[in-house]
Structure formats: structure tokens, C-alpha cells
Design a protein around this motif. Structure first.
Motif, PDB file in Angstrom:
ATOM      1  N   UNK A 210       0.829  -1.208   0.000  1.00 10.67           N
ATOM      2  CA  UNK A 210       0.000   0.000   0.000  1.00 10.67           C
ATOM      3  C   UNK A 210       0.861   1.256   0.000  1.00 10.67           C
ATOM      4  N   UNK A 211       1.900   1.243   0.805  1.00  5.70           N
ATOM      5  CA  UNK A 211       2.764   2.412   0.922  1.00  5.70           C
ATOM      6  C   UNK A 211       3.386   2.779  -0.418  1.00  5.70           C
ATOM      7  N   UNK A 212       3.803   1.803  -1.157  1.00  5.55           N
ATOM      8  CA  UNK A 212       4.426   2.066  -2.456  1.00  5.55           C
ATOM      9  C   UNK A 212       3.401   2.582  -3.468  1.00  5.55           C
ATOM     10  N   UNK A 213       2.167   2.150  -3.340  1.00  8.24           N
ATOM     11  CA  UNK A 213       1.137   2.582  -4.281  1.00  8.24           C
ATOM     12  C   UNK A 213       0.761   4.053  -4.103  1.00  8.24           C
ATOM     13  N   UNK A 214       0.828   4.557  -2.883  1.00  2.00           N
ATOM     14  CA  UNK A 214       0.401   5.944  -2.655  1.00  2.00           C
ATOM     15  C   UNK A 214       1.571   6.930  -2.653  1.00  2.00           C
ATOM     16  N   UNK A 215       2.801   6.427  -2.622  1.00  2.00           N
ATOM     17  CA  UNK A 215       3.956   7.328  -2.678  1.00  2.00           C
ATOM     18  C   UNK A 215       4.066   7.928  -4.076  1.00  2.00           C
ATOM     19  N   UNK A 216       4.319   9.228  -4.157  1.00  2.00           N
ATOM     20  CA  UNK A 216       4.400   9.875  -5.472  1.00  2.00           C
ATOM     21  C   UNK A 216       5.104  11.227  -5.350  1.00  2.00           C
ATOM     22  N   UNK A 217       5.476  11.791  -6.488  1.00  2.00           N
ATOM     23  CA  UNK A 217       6.076  13.117  -6.519  1.00  2.00           C
ATOM     24  C   UNK A 217       7.568  13.083  -6.239  1.00  2.00           C
ATOM     25  N   UNK A 218       8.163  14.277  -6.178  1.00  2.00           N
ATOM     26  CA  UNK A 218       9.601  14.376  -5.939  1.00  2.00           C
ATOM     27  C   UNK A 218       9.911  15.659  -5.184  1.00  2.00           C
ATOM     28  N   UNK A 223       5.256  12.833  -1.717  1.00  2.00           N
ATOM     29  CA  UNK A 223       4.353  12.242  -0.731  1.00  2.00           C
ATOM     30  C   UNK A 223       4.873  10.845  -0.433  1.00  2.00           C
ATOM     31  N   UNK A 224       5.185  10.592   0.818  1.00  2.00           N
ATOM     32  CA  UNK A 224       5.760   9.317   1.219  1.00  2.00           C
ATOM     33  C   UNK A 224       4.660   8.352   1.637  1.00  2.00           C
ATOM     34  N   UNK A 225       4.923   7.084   1.425  1.00  2.00           N
ATOM     35  CA  UNK A 225       3.898   6.086   1.714  1.00  2.00           C
ATOM     36  C   UNK A 225       3.831   5.655   3.157  1.00  2.00           C
ATOM     37  N   UNK A 226       4.945   5.827   3.888  1.00  2.00           N
ATOM     38  CA  UNK A 226       4.988   5.226   5.218  1.00  2.00           C
ATOM     39  C   UNK A 226       6.057   5.898   6.071  1.00  2.00           C
ATOM     40  N   UNK A 278      13.587   3.365  -2.542  1.00  2.00           N
ATOM     41  CA  UNK A 278      12.465   3.790  -3.386  1.00  2.00           C
ATOM     42  C   UNK A 278      11.811   5.069  -2.854  1.00  2.00           C
ATOM     43  N   UNK A 279      12.372   5.636  -1.798  1.00  2.14           N
ATOM     44  CA  UNK A 279      11.850   6.846  -1.148  1.00  2.14           C
ATOM     45  C   UNK A 279      10.383   6.689  -0.758  1.00  2.14           C
ATOM     46  N   UNK A 280      10.047   5.468  -0.335  1.00  2.00           N
ATOM     47  CA  UNK A 280       8.722   5.219   0.211  1.00  2.00           C
ATOM     48  C   UNK A 280       8.637   5.755   1.634  1.00  2.00           C
ATOM     49  N   UNK A 281       9.778   5.762   2.321  1.00  4.77           N
ATOM     50  CA  UNK A 281       9.889   6.232   3.702  1.00  4.77           C
ATOM     51  C   UNK A 281      10.764   7.484   3.724  1.00  4.77           C
ATOM     52  N   UNK A 312       0.597  16.529   5.393  1.00  5.08           N
ATOM     53  CA  UNK A 312      -0.017  15.826   4.268  1.00  5.08           C
ATOM     54  C   UNK A 312       1.005  15.190   3.346  1.00  5.08           C
ATOM     55  N   UNK A 313       2.198  14.885   3.883  1.00  2.00           N
ATOM     56  CA  UNK A 313       3.256  14.327   3.052  1.00  2.00           C
ATOM     57  C   UNK A 313       3.609  12.891   3.416  1.00  2.00           C
ATOM     58  N   UNK A 314       2.919  12.319   4.399  1.00  2.00           N
ATOM     59  CA  UNK A 314       3.093  10.906   4.755  1.00  2.00           C
ATOM     60  C   UNK A 314       1.712  10.266   4.785  1.00  2.00           C
TER      61      UNK A 314
END
Length: 510
Positions: A210-218, A223-226, A278-281, A312-314
Motif C-alpha cells: 500500500x505504501x508504495x502505491x500511494x507514494x508519489x512526486x519528488x 508524498x511518502x507512503x509510510x 524507493x523513497x517510500x519512507x 499531508x506528506x506521509x
């Protein structure tokens, strides 16, 4: 030895000053009904001694406010005397010395309990209670519970199951309060990504997916997933938090051989490295890169500084129950100041491993109350424990304690909010660290030197200088050499390879 998050939790849990004083009249009227006659003659003044591991004048005052004032008010024939195995000021005033052997708090506690004037009740954390039960220094409470028909069905699962785990199925202590963490999530971020939000009883692989699916941007818009905590730390420390549920140690129970060159540790380091690569965290660098939050006009003191979840970034974050207050405060402040962020959030149970279904993490039982086998007033001791663990006590303290009360009848969402409060008390806690492992760090203080070696090797993996296999093999080799040196001279001076903090993998319950 304890992690940074444990030390933070303990600093809040054990001796934090109470924000509200309970009304004496309210206590007297509400609690008197649940008071039972003690084993001493009514009208005959007597002393009930309560033992703690460590205390000082400030701690003593808080402890009385929280746990004993109400009892003394409704039991005018009883004088409560608090005795400590060690003086907290002695440790606080000591000059830091990594090569100095730390005091053996457990040995001091045993001396107190076996002394000529022993305490009747002891109030300790889960690790100490577990050791006392195994050493037959505290009484089983099951007979008292049965004889007095004391209701334990209302105690939340994470507390009562945790207590039974400490006593190998028996109940040696009860606690009126506990502290716990859960998985908070940002509803809007999941809706914007078109992804179903997290649910109770997820496994770690599910949560990571789930965390990887919602992580986006740079950059500043990432926006980090977890996040493993609202207090961002080092990626290496997160590996210990993650591994805590698996009961992984980095060396054997004699601290003579490393155990990190294994499939279990490879899995932990691989999963954690992937989350960071993957910058998920997020890292501390991400906080510094635009994650500081608003600055109020004319002030640089921002109460929400560095909180990426509120920004709103995690998307998902593990943290403790007190964060509900922070979120509520931010929401109220945002109504008056549009610059202050507010989040539409939900909360579910901690992710768990499929090998240990139903077991969560970061549940702290710090005020466990037990009866000394050498108690001079065992009936009074039980009466005190029953009083502080009663429904009446829980009803009052649910309005004034910063922890959660252990009785689910009085666990309600704060401030009229609507959220899944059961997420904090449904899972079983991870069992505490084995006493033998704890003892090793008292006997061999330079075991902490393993931290710096592991921290650098984990950084090498993140910088792609080494693979996980290479890093763990090197940690195994260097760690084995260090363990042999420490075995020869446990208190040898630091050679610059060591650091402070907790040993890798030795986390709450790990």
C-alpha cells in the motif's frame, strides 16, 4: 537495552506530571464503594509499603497523585510508604561514561524485596515483572481473582494477554493503564491515489505494498507512503523497530557469536533498504527539504515543526495514542488559522507478520502491580491492587490520565471524535526482551559498540556500496571479533568503533 522510542515512551509514561488533579470529594464518593476491608483490624493504623525500581522526590509526588492518594483517602487507617531500589537522582547526576558498568537495577530490586522490611506491593514494568515471576519473588494473583470474584473480562485483550505471557499463562500482576501505538493514515491521500485505505490485521507485506502505491512526486512535493514514527530517526534504527515483532537478536544468549548472517536478518535489511531506496519512507533530509511546516507570523516556534503526517506528506505512520491529541489540537487551530495544516485521518492496528498472527508491537505495560512473596500485609496489598484496577478507578482516570486505562468499558475516543480506538488494544503485545539478554548489557557495557558497525554497514547498503548479503556477512565477521574482545575484557576502553543507543534488533519485546 531500550530503543530511542522506548526511552521517549518511558519518559512520558513512568513519571510524567499529571495534567489534572482528581477532586478529593469525587474520589471519596466514587471509589469508596469499591474498597474492600483489608486483612488488618479496622481502626488499627498500619503501613502499606509499595516498592518501585527507581524514584526521587518528583517521581514520588507524581506516583502518589496517580496511584495512591485515592486509596489513602478511602482507607484512612492506611499510610502508604513508597520505597525505591535505587535513587533516580544518583543516575541522573552521574557523568556519562560508556566504559563504566551500569548499575544492576534488577539485583537492587531483589535486595529490596528480600530485605528486613520488604515492600508489600511492587509496581514495575513488564521486563522486571517477568523476571520476578520466574524467580518466584511475586505471588500469583489468580487465587485472589477467583476468591474475590474480581472481574478481568473487562480488561482489554492486549493488556490481559500480555500479562499472561509474562507469567507463562498465570497472572502475576495487574495494571490500570497502558500505552500503545497503531497505524495512522491520511484518508485524502488514499482517496486522491484511488487506493483502498489500510485495514485492521494487515500483514507487513500488505502495508508495504500500500505504501508504495500511494507514494508519489519528488523533492518538496514528494508524498511518502509510510513512516515508522513521527520522530524520524536513522534508517538503521527502523530495522530494529521492524524486526522487534520477530524476536530477532543479533547475537546468541552468551554474546559470544553473532546471528545476523541469516535469512531472517536478510529479509529485514532487504525490506528496509528497499523502502528507503524507493523513497517510500522519509529521512531527516526530507524533513529539512521543505518538511518543516508553517512558521507563524513573527514567531519561529512552530508546534507542528517537522511533522510530515500533518503536512499531508506521509500517507501512513506508526505512532502512539497521544498523537490523537496532537491531531485534534491541529484541527482546532486550523479553524482559526488557515496556515496551520489539518488532516482527515483514520487509524488501524499495527501491521503484523504472518508467522505471528495477532501480535502487534510497541505496547508498554509500565505500571504492573504485583504482591511480594515476602509481603507483611498481603491482604492489604491485594486490596490496593484491586482498588487501582477497579472499574471505578478506570472511570475517573479515563478523564485525567495521559495513558489509556486498561478497562475497555471506559476507553472512548477523545473529545467526541470518531475513530477506531480498538486499533490500540486489539493485538497482543510483543513479549518483552529475555532477562538473559538484558543482563548481558549490564555485564558487558561495550556491547553497544556493535551499533556503530551495523549503522555504517546499513548506510553502505543504502549508498549501494554493498549488497545486503555483503553487509550482513561483514557485520557477522566484525561483530564476532568484537564479541571475543569483549569476552576477554568486558569493560575494555572504547576503541572508537562503538556507539550509544540500543543494540541492533533489541527493541521492545525483541
Amino acid at each position: 537495552m531500550e530503543s530511542k522510542s522506548v526511552r521517549r515512551a518511558k519518559s512520558k509514561i513512568i513519571w510524567k506530571a499529571s495534567s489534572m488533579a482528581l477532586s478529593a470529594a469525587l474520589l471519596a464518593s466514587s471509589l469508596a464503594a469499591c474498597s474492600q476491608e483489608s486483612g488488618n483490624d479496622v481502626g488499627k493504623r498500619h503501613v502499606l509499603r509499595i516498592g518501585v525500581v527507581s524514584s526521587n522526590a518528583d517521581n514520588d509526588q507524581y506516583f502518589r497523585q496517580q496511584f495512591t492518594d485515592g486509596y489513602e483517602l478511602t482507607h484512612p487507617d492506611v499510610d502508604i510508604e513508597i520505597v525505591a531500589a535505587t535513587n533516580a537522582d544518583d543516575q541522573r547526576m552521574d557523568e556519562p561514561d560508556p566504559n563504566k558498568k551500569q548499575p544492576d537495577f534488577y539485583e537492587k530490586t531483589k535486595e529490596l524485596m528480600k530485605g528486613s522490611n520488604p515492600p508489600d506491593v511492587v509496581v514495575m514494568d513488564s521486563g522486571v515483572i517477568r523476571s520476578l515471576a520466574r524467580d518466584n519473588l511475586i505471588q500469583k494473583l489468580d487465587p485472589y481473582i477467583q476468591d474475590k470474584e474480581f472481574d478481568i473480562d473487562d480488561i482489554v485483550p492486549t493488556v490481559i494477554e500480555g500479562i499472561k505471557t509474562l507469567g507463562d499463562g498465570a497472572i502475576y500482576a495487574l495494571t490500570p493503564t497502558f500505552s500503545s501505538s497503531a497505524l495512522f493514515y491520511n484518508k485524502k491521500l488514499f482517496a486522491d491515489a484511488g487506493v483502498q485505505p489500510p485495514t485492521d490485521n494487515m500483514t507487513w507485506p500488505d502495508a508495504i505494498h500500500l505504501a508504495k502505491r500511494v507514494a508519489k512526486g519528488s523533492g518538496k512535493d514528494r508524498v511518502f507512503g509510510f513512516s515508522f514514527d513521527r520522530y524520524l530517526s536513522d534508517p538503521y534504527w527502523d530495522s530494529g523497530t521492524y524486526a522487534g515483532q520477530l524476536h530477532l537478536n543479533v547475537f546468541d544468549n552468551k554474546a559470544e557469536k553473532m546471528t545476523v548472517d541469516s535469512p531472517q536478518w536478510k529479509r529485514v535489511w532487504t525490506d528496509l533498504a528497499d523502502l528507503y531506496l524507493t523513497k517510500t519512507v522519509p529521512t531527516q533530509e526530507d524533513v529539512n527539504n521543505g518538511g518543516g511546516g508553517i512558521v507563524r507570523d513573527g514567531h519561529d516556534n512552530n508546534p507542528f515543526q517537522g511533522d510530515l503526517f500533518l503536512q499531508g506528506r506521509v500517507s501512513m505512520m506508526i505512532t502512539d495514542y497521544n498523537y490523537v491529541t496532537q491531531l485534534s489540537t491541529a484541527k482546532d487551530a486550523a479553524a482559526n488559522n488557515p496556515k496551520i495544516p489539518s488532516v482527515d485521518w483514520g487509524v488501524v492496528t499495527m501491521p503484523q507478520f504472518s508467522e505471528l498472527p495477532g501480535v502487534g508491537g510497541r505496547v508498554y505495560l509500565s505500571n504492573l502491580m504485583a504482591i511480594n512473596v515476602n509481603a507483611q500485609n498481603p491482604d492489604d496489598a491485594w486490596d490496593f491492587i484491586a482498588f487501582d484496577n477497579s472499574k471505578e478507578w478506570a472511570k475517573l482516570k479515563s478523564r485525567s490520565t495521559y495513558e489509556m486505562v486498561a478497562r475497555k468499558s471506559f476507553l472512548k475516543p477523545k473529545d467526541g471524535l470518531n475513530y477506531n480506538i480498538a486499533a490500540f488494544y486489539t493485538l497482543k503485545p510483543v513479549s518483552p526482551q529475555e532477562p538473559a539478554i538484558r543482563q548481558l548489557f549490564l555485564d558487558k557495557p561495550n556491547l553497544y559498540q556493535l551499533d556503530t558497525i551495523a549503522q555504517q554497514l546499513f548506510l553502505d547498503v543504502l549508498q549501494k556500496k554493498k549488497t545486503v548479503d555483503e553487509a550482513l556477512k561483514e557485520l557477522q565477521t566484525k561483530g564476532d571479533a568484537l564479541l571475543q574482545q569483549i569476552k576477554t575484557n568486558p569493560n575494555r576502553p572504547s576503541d572508537g568503533t562503538g556507539g550509544g543507543g540500543s543494540p541492533i534488533g533489541i527493541k521492545p519485546g525483541g
